[in-house]
Scaffold this motif. Sequence first.
Motif, PDB file in Angstrom:
ATOM      1  N   TYR A 123      -0.159  -0.706  -1.615  1.00 25.37           N
ATOM      2  CA  TYR A 123      -0.059  -1.911  -2.443  1.00 25.37           C
ATOM      3  C   TYR A 123      -0.691  -1.651  -3.806  1.00 25.37           C
ATOM      4  CZ  TYR A 123      -0.632  -6.719  -4.042  1.00 25.37           C
ATOM      5  OH  TYR A 123      -0.587  -7.881  -4.777  1.00 25.37           O
ATOM      6  N   TYR A 124      -1.883  -1.076  -3.811  1.00 24.42           N
ATOM      7  CA  TYR A 124      -2.601  -0.802  -5.060  1.00 24.42           C
ATOM      8  C   TYR A 124      -1.787   0.117  -5.967  1.00 24.42           C
ATOM      9  CZ  TYR A 124      -6.225   0.908  -8.251  1.00 24.42           C
ATOM     10  OH  TYR A 124      -6.941   1.252  -9.380  1.00 24.42           O
ATOM     11  N   GLN A 126       1.433   0.750  -5.896  1.00 28.79           N
ATOM     12  CA  GLN A 126       2.722   0.163  -6.271  1.00 28.79           C
ATOM     13  C   GLN A 126       2.554  -0.995  -7.251  1.00 28.79           C
ATOM     14  OE1 GLN A 126       5.372  -0.740  -2.974  1.00 28.79           O
ATOM     15  NE2 GLN A 126       6.204  -2.494  -4.080  1.00 28.79           N
ATOM     16  N   ASN A 127       1.610  -1.891  -7.001  1.00 27.99           N
ATOM     17  CA  ASN A 127       1.515  -3.128  -7.776  1.00 27.99           C
ATOM     18  C   ASN A 127       0.473  -3.114  -8.887  1.00 27.99           C
ATOM     19  OD1 ASN A 127       3.518  -4.821  -6.357  1.00 27.99           O
ATOM     20  ND2 ASN A 127       2.192  -4.381  -4.636  1.00 27.99           N
ATOM     21  N   ILE A 128      -0.520  -2.268  -8.804  1.00 31.37           N
ATOM     22  CA  ILE A 128      -1.533  -2.228  -9.857  1.00 31.37           C
ATOM     23  C   ILE A 128      -1.328  -1.000 -10.747  1.00 31.37           C
ATOM     24  CG2 ILE A 128      -4.015  -2.047 -10.315  1.00 31.37           C
ATOM     25  CD1 ILE A 128      -4.406  -3.876  -7.852  1.00 31.37           C
ATOM     26  N   ASN A 130       1.544   0.668 -10.748  1.00 27.08           N
ATOM     27  CA  ASN A 130       2.984   0.677 -11.026  1.00 27.08           C
ATOM     28  C   ASN A 130       3.632   2.039 -10.775  1.00 27.08           C
ATOM     29  OD1 ASN A 130       3.116  -2.074 -11.828  1.00 27.08           O
ATOM     30  ND2 ASN A 130       2.183  -1.484 -13.785  1.00 27.08           N
ATOM     31  N   SER A 132       6.198   4.389  -8.783  1.00 28.31           N
ATOM     32  CA  SER A 132       7.450   4.127  -8.076  1.00 28.31           C
ATOM     33  C   SER A 132       7.699   5.106  -6.931  1.00 28.31           C
ATOM     34  CB  SER A 132       8.626   4.172  -9.060  1.00 28.31           C
ATOM     35  OG  SER A 132       8.677   5.439  -9.693  1.00 28.31           O
ATOM     36  N   THR A 177       6.736   2.307   0.152  1.00 31.20           N
ATOM     37  CA  THR A 177       6.575   1.072  -0.609  1.00 31.20           C
ATOM     38  C   THR A 177       5.980   0.022   0.326  1.00 31.20           C
ATOM     39  OG1 THR A 177       8.834   0.379  -0.074  1.00 31.20           O
ATOM     40  CG2 THR A 177       8.521   1.492  -2.196  1.00 31.20           C
ATOM     41  N   VAL A 178       5.331  -0.952  -0.251  1.00 37.46           N
ATOM     42  CA  VAL A 178       4.754  -2.021   0.556  1.00 37.46           C
ATOM     43  C   VAL A 178       5.871  -3.005   0.904  1.00 37.46           C
ATOM     44  CG1 VAL A 178       4.017  -3.485  -1.393  1.00 37.46           C
ATOM     45  CG2 VAL A 178       2.738  -3.541   0.735  1.00 37.46           C
ATOM     46  N   ILE A 183       2.675  -7.208   1.710  1.00 35.82           N
ATOM     47  CA  ILE A 183       2.274  -8.056   0.579  1.00 35.82           C
ATOM     48  C   ILE A 183       1.517  -9.277   1.095  1.00 35.82           C
ATOM     49  CG2 ILE A 183       3.155  -9.586  -1.243  1.00 35.82           C
ATOM     50  CD1 ILE A 183       5.441  -7.474  -1.620  1.00 35.82           C
ATOM     51  N   GLU A 187      -2.274  -9.989   0.051  1.00 34.35           N
ATOM     52  CA  GLU A 187      -2.505 -11.138  -0.843  1.00 34.35           C
ATOM     53  C   GLU A 187      -3.071 -12.370  -0.133  1.00 34.35           C
ATOM     54  OE1 GLU A 187       1.132 -11.830  -3.009  1.00 34.35           O
ATOM     55  OE2 GLU A 187       0.949  -9.909  -4.091  1.00 34.35           O
TER      56      GLU A 187
END
Length: 194
Positions: A123-124, A126-128, A130, A132, A177-178, A183, A187
């Motif tokens: 998650y970190y 992929q989402n923080i 970025n 790929s 990927t998450v 997620i 979250e």
Amino acid sequence: MADLQLKITMGDIDVNIQGEGELVYKIFKELREEGLGALHKVHLSSGTGTLKASAEHLSDETKAEGEKASVQTSKPKKKSNQRQPQLIKDLDLSGKGVSKSLKDFVSEKKPATNIERTAVFIYYMQNILNLSEITVDHVFSCYKNIGVRLPQNLPQNLNDTASSRYGFIEVDNGKYTVSILGINLIEHDLPRKE
């Protein structure tokens, strides 16, 4: 008759027979006639992989007063065909240029298991960060960065995290990927309420 040692390889199993020559020959003869099924008559000694055969455990024609032999069977250890994960030296997990470091993010989420920890890492990244294309090497680098004990089998840990039991990540051609479940875990469920 003198002591005799005999080694037989049957497929991926090695059988070593050592002892009084005549008894070794008779054990060999039974193995040849009955296959490995003949070994079910002997007792396994305390997990060492050594089978001790004495005359009372063998067929009537093999029985002889006081004769003993030892029979050892072993399977060769399988060599892992998976390469060891590598540290990605240029992966910046320090938080420079983003909202927080990986260590701070893990401290905030407080994953309790390696499954949760792996989901948090992906998650970190992929989402923080970025990223790929997240590989096993990225996850390995995250474990090394935060200084916790690695899962004994990291590829299996990733498989488990992606399995239907957890489903926190998805895998496609070795890239992670998450998932939606992951997620929601990161979250909404982490840190766990006590």
